[in-house]
Scaffold this motif. Structure first.
Motif, PDB file in Angstrom:
ATOM      1  N   GLY A  35       1.026  -1.009   0.020  1.00 50.48           N
ATOM      2  CA  GLY A  35      -0.432  -0.063  -0.048  1.00 50.48           C
ATOM      3  C   GLY A  35       0.945   1.192  -0.066  1.00 50.48           C
ATOM      4  O   GLY A  35       2.238   0.982   0.000  1.00 50.48           O
ATOM      5  N   GLN A  36      -0.173   2.154  -0.215  1.00 49.32           N
ATOM      6  CA  GLN A  36       0.915   4.025   0.176  1.00 49.32           C
ATOM      7  C   GLN A  36       0.336   5.077   1.167  1.00 49.32           C
ATOM      8  O   GLN A  36      -0.701   4.387   1.459  1.00 49.32           O
ATOM      9  CB  GLN A  36       0.673   4.266  -1.428  1.00 49.32           C
ATOM     10  CG  GLN A  36      -0.689   4.518  -1.729  1.00 49.32           C
ATOM     11  CD  GLN A  36      -0.941   5.312  -3.253  1.00 49.32           C
ATOM     12  OE1 GLN A  36      -0.145   5.017  -3.653  1.00 49.32           O
ATOM     13  NE2 GLN A  36      -2.032   5.997  -3.495  1.00 49.32           N
ATOM     14  N   TYR A  37       0.541   5.708   1.229  1.00 48.53           N
ATOM     15  CA  TYR A  37       0.156   6.472   2.206  1.00 48.53           C
ATOM     16  C   TYR A  37       0.856   7.537   2.230  1.00 48.53           C
ATOM     17  O   TYR A  37       1.838   7.713   1.328  1.00 48.53           O
ATOM     18  CB  TYR A  37       1.992   6.180   3.771  1.00 48.53           C
ATOM     19  CG  TYR A  37       1.427   7.331   5.061  1.00 48.53           C
ATOM     20  CD1 TYR A  37       0.232   7.186   6.303  1.00 48.53           C
ATOM     21  CD2 TYR A  37       1.151   8.819   5.004  1.00 48.53           C
ATOM     22  CE1 TYR A  37      -0.013   7.128   7.302  1.00 48.53           C
ATOM     23  CE2 TYR A  37       0.602   9.773   6.498  1.00 48.53           C
ATOM     24  CZ  TYR A  37      -0.062   8.471   7.206  1.00 48.53           C
ATOM     25  OH  TYR A  37      -0.555   9.473   7.877  1.00 48.53           O
ATOM     26  N   ASP A  45       0.634   9.796  -7.059  1.00 54.44           N
ATOM     27  CA  ASP A  45      -0.502   7.904  -6.634  1.00 54.44           C
ATOM     28  C   ASP A  45      -0.333   7.779  -7.623  1.00 54.44           C
ATOM     29  O   ASP A  45       0.203   6.922  -8.225  1.00 54.44           O
ATOM     30  CB  ASP A  45      -1.855   8.542  -7.007  1.00 54.44           C
ATOM     31  CG  ASP A  45      -2.845   7.472  -6.429  1.00 54.44           C
ATOM     32  OD1 ASP A  45      -2.571   6.963  -6.326  1.00 54.44           O
ATOM     33  OD2 ASP A  45      -3.845   7.625  -7.152  1.00 54.44           O
ATOM     34  N   ILE A  48      -2.411   2.357  -5.773  1.00 49.87           N
ATOM     35  CA  ILE A  48      -2.801   0.841  -4.707  1.00 49.87           C
ATOM     36  C   ILE A  48      -3.215   1.429  -4.219  1.00 49.87           C
ATOM     37  O   ILE A  48      -3.117   2.782  -3.530  1.00 49.87           O
ATOM     38  CB  ILE A  48      -1.330  -0.011  -4.927  1.00 49.87           C
ATOM     39  CG1 ILE A  48       0.283   1.410  -4.178  1.00 49.87           C
ATOM     40  CG2 ILE A  48      -0.082   0.156  -5.736  1.00 49.87           C
ATOM     41  CD1 ILE A  48       1.228   1.376  -3.668  1.00 49.87           C
ATOM     42  N   ARG A  49      -3.367   0.569  -2.812  1.00 51.14           N
ATOM     43  CA  ARG A  49      -4.267   1.047  -1.767  1.00 51.14           C
ATOM     44  C   ARG A  49      -3.887   2.146  -0.739  1.00 51.14           C
ATOM     45  O   ARG A  49      -2.641   2.328  -0.681  1.00 51.14           O
ATOM     46  CB  ARG A  49      -4.219  -0.321  -1.169  1.00 51.14           C
ATOM     47  CG  ARG A  49      -6.196   0.086   0.363  1.00 51.14           C
ATOM     48  CD  ARG A  49      -5.369  -1.606   1.044  1.00 51.14           C
ATOM     49  NE  ARG A  49      -5.883  -1.149   2.123  1.00 51.14           N
ATOM     50  CZ  ARG A  49      -5.889  -2.043   2.868  1.00 51.14           C
ATOM     51  NH1 ARG A  49      -5.497  -3.055   3.756  1.00 51.14           N
ATOM     52  NH2 ARG A  49      -6.629  -2.379   4.699  1.00 51.14           N
ATOM     53  N   ASP A  50      -4.131   3.190  -0.719  1.00 53.81           N
ATOM     54  CA  ASP A  50      -3.544   4.396   0.479  1.00 53.81           C
ATOM     55  C   ASP A  50      -3.925   3.543   2.121  1.00 53.81           C
ATOM     56  O   ASP A  50      -5.295   2.496   2.498  1.00 53.81           O
ATOM     57  CB  ASP A  50      -4.942   5.006   0.618  1.00 53.81           C
ATOM     58  CG  ASP A  50      -4.424   5.973  -1.240  1.00 53.81           C
ATOM     59  OD1 ASP A  50      -3.731   6.636  -0.004  1.00 53.81           O
ATOM     60  OD2 ASP A  50      -5.272   6.486  -1.621  1.00 53.81           O
ATOM     61  N   MET A  51      -3.162   3.379   2.651  1.00 55.74           N
ATOM     62  CA  MET A  51      -2.910   2.669   3.813  1.00 55.74           C
ATOM     63  C   MET A  51      -2.778   3.689   4.785  1.00 55.74           C
ATOM     64  O   MET A  51      -1.924   4.908   4.978  1.00 55.74           O
ATOM     65  CB  MET A  51      -2.044   1.720   4.289  1.00 55.74           C
ATOM     66  CG  MET A  51      -2.773   0.273   3.599  1.00 55.74           C
ATOM     67  SD  MET A  51      -1.620  -0.967   4.005  1.00 55.74           S
ATOM     68  CE  MET A  51      -2.580  -2.186   2.678  1.00 55.74           C
ATOM     69  N   THR A  52      -3.160   3.675   6.233  1.00 55.07           N
ATOM     70  CA  THR A  52      -2.837   4.049   7.765  1.00 55.07           C
ATOM     71  C   THR A  52      -1.455   3.522   8.314  1.00 55.07           C
ATOM     72  O   THR A  52      -1.908   1.842   7.364  1.00 55.07           O
ATOM     73  CB  THR A  52      -3.782   4.616   8.578  1.00 55.07           C
ATOM     74  OG1 THR A  52      -4.435   3.273   9.157  1.00 55.07           O
ATOM     75  CG2 THR A  52      -4.690   5.561   8.037  1.00 55.07           C
ATOM     76  N   GLU A  55      -3.490   0.243   9.633  1.00 52.89           N
ATOM     77  CA  GLU A  55      -4.147  -0.585   9.040  1.00 52.89           C
ATOM     78  C   GLU A  55      -3.113  -1.291   8.083  1.00 52.89           C
ATOM     79  O   GLU A  55      -3.217  -2.177   7.461  1.00 52.89           O
ATOM     80  CB  GLU A  55      -4.638   0.033   7.486  1.00 52.89           C
ATOM     81  CG  GLU A  55      -5.703   0.578   7.795  1.00 52.89           C
ATOM     82  CD  GLU A  55      -6.772   1.225   6.979  1.00 52.89           C
ATOM     83  OE1 GLU A  55      -7.762   2.270   7.094  1.00 52.89           O
ATOM     84  OE2 GLU A  55      -5.921   2.399   5.606  1.00 52.89           O
ATOM     85  N   ALA A  59      -2.734  -5.471   7.462  1.00 54.91           N
ATOM     86  CA  ALA A  59      -1.730  -5.884   6.172  1.00 54.91           C
ATOM     87  C   ALA A  59      -1.098  -7.179   6.079  1.00 54.91           C
ATOM     88  O   ALA A  59      -0.422  -7.501   5.044  1.00 54.91           O
ATOM     89  CB  ALA A  59      -2.138  -5.096   5.250  1.00 54.91           C
TER      90      ALA A  59
END
Length: 331
Positions: A35-37, A45, A48-52, A55, A59
Motif C-alpha cells: 500500500g501507500q501512505y 499516486d 495502489i491501496r491507501d493505508m494508514t 492498516e 495487512a
C-alpha cells in the motif's frame, strides 16, 4: 535487504516525479508493495491501496519505505510524526535520502525503543579506490540523459531484462537509491566522496566475460548545473562501449532549474561521446530511449519516428514498448 511487504510513503510529494523511488518499486517489484501512505496535499499516486499505519500493520507490512526524492534529500519535519508512528507500530523504515535516518536522534530513539531497524540505502558500504582508467574485460552500456529523471534507470533495467530474456549475459548495475532498492545491491554514487566516484564505478563494473554486458544506471546529466559531476564519474569510471541517449520530450526546463533549457539530443550525443572516448576511444552512441509517459499512443509513435529520422538511430520507449531494438544495436 529489509523485509517485505512495504508501505510506500509518498508524504507530501508535489508531483508524480517527486515520488520516483516509489514509482520505480511499483514498476519493477510491484509484488512487494502492499500500500501507500499519502499526506494532505500529496499529488503523487501509485495506483495502489491507501493505508494508514495501523492498516499497514494489519495487512502484514514489515517496512515503511520512503518513496519520495525531494531536492536536497531531506527528512522534513512534516514527515517526522508519521515516521515515528510507524516505528512505534513496529515497522522498520528504509530511506534513500541524503538526510540519513540514523542521524536523527528522535528516529533512532523511537527505533531502539520499539526494536525496529533504520535502513539508509544512500550510505556507501566500503572505501572505494581512486579510478585508474585501466581497460577492463567485458562490455558496458551506460544510459545518459538530457536531464535528471528522464528514464535512465528504466532504460538500463529494460535492457537488462531483454538481454536475459534472450538468454544473453547481462547485469543491471545500480548507482542510485531506487536502483539499489530494486536490485538489492549497488553503489549510492552521489553519496561517495567526489575523488572516489569514478573508482566506485570501476569497482561496480569489474572484469567480466567477453560477451557479458553491464547495464549501468545513469545519474544526473552532463548539462545539469546541479548534478553533472556524478554523470562525469559514470562516463569515465564506466568506460562504456555503448551509450544510450535518454530524453523526456515534455519538459519545460531542466528539472529544478527553471532558467535552464534542456539540451538537444544532438548536443548530448556530441558531448557525451567526446567525454566517453577519453577513456574508451571505441565507444559509440547506439540508440535513443524516449520517456513517452506523458504522450498518448499516437503522439508517442509520431515522436519516436521523428527522432529516429533526425538522429539516424533506433529510437524506442523501452518501458512502454520493448528494449529489443536497443539490444540489437549493441556492438
Amino acid at each position: 535487504m529489509f523485509d517485505a511487504p512495504y508501505l510506500l510513503f509518498l508524504g507530501d510529494a508535489p508531483d508524480q516525479l517527486a515520488a520516483k523511488m516509489a514509482q520505480g518499486i511499483i514498476s519493477w517489484r510491484p509484488e512487494v508493495a502492499a500500500g501507500q501512505y499519502r499526506m494532505a496535499g500529496c499529488q503523487a499516486d501509485m495506483g495502489i491501496r491507501d493505508m494508514t499505519v495501523p492498516e499497514a500493520v494489519q495487512a502484514g507490512v514489515k517496512t515503511l519505505v520512503i518513496g519520495v526524492v525531494n531536492r536536497g534529500g531531506i527528512i522534513s519535519d512534516a514527515w517526522k510524526s508519521v515516521l515515528i508512528e510507524a516505528l512505534e507500530a513496529g515497522l522498520d523504515i528504509a530511506s534513500g535520502l541524503h538526510n540519513h535516518l540514523c542521524d536523527d536522534a528522535e528516529l533512532v530513539a523511537a527505533a531502539e525503543a520499539n526494536g525496529c531497524s533504520l535502513y539508509d540505502v544512500r550510505v556507501p558500504t566500503m572505501n572505494y579506490p581512486i579510478a585508474n582508467g585501466k581497460k577492463r574485460t567485458g562490455k558496458r552500456c551506460l544510459a545518459v540523459g538530457t536531464d535528471c529523471s528522464v528514464g535512465k534507470m528504466y532504460t538500463a533495467l529494460a535492457m537488462d531484462r531483454e538481454m536475459k530474456k534472450q538468454g544473453r549475459k547481462s547485469t543491471f548495475r545500480a548507482t542510485g537509491q531506487c536502483g539499489i532498492l530494486i536490485e538489492g545491491k549497488g553503489v549510492p554514487l552521489d553519496a561517495v566522496v567526489a575523488d572516489f566516484m569514478a573508482g566506485a564505478v570501476e569497482y561496480l563494473t569489474p572484469d567480466n566475460d567477453a560477451d557479458h554486458w553491464d547495464m549501468i544506471e545513469g545519474q544526473g546529466s552532463l548539462f545539469h548545473a546541479s548534478y553533472s559531476g556524478v554523470t562525469m564519474a559514470l562516463v569515465h569510471g564506466g568506460q562504456p562501449d555503448a551509450l544510450i541517449l535518454c530524453h523526456e520530450p515534455t519538459r519545460p526546463h531542466m528539472r529544478g532549474l527553471p532558467d535552464y533549457q534542456l539540451p538537444s539530443l544532438q548536443d548530448l550525443r556530441e558531448v557525451a561521446l567526446r567525454l566517453a572516448r577519453v577513456v574508451n576511444p571505441a565507444c559509440e552512441v547506439v540508440g535513443i530511449s524516449i520517456n513517452t509517459q506523458h504522450l498518448n499512443e499516437e503522439e508517442a509513435l509520431a515522436y519516436l519516428a521523428k527522432v529516429e529520422e533526425e538522429m539516424g538511430l533506433p529510437t524506442v520507449d523501452p518501458f512502454r514498448q520493448s528494449a529489443a531494438r536497443l539490444i540489437d544495436a549493441l556492438p
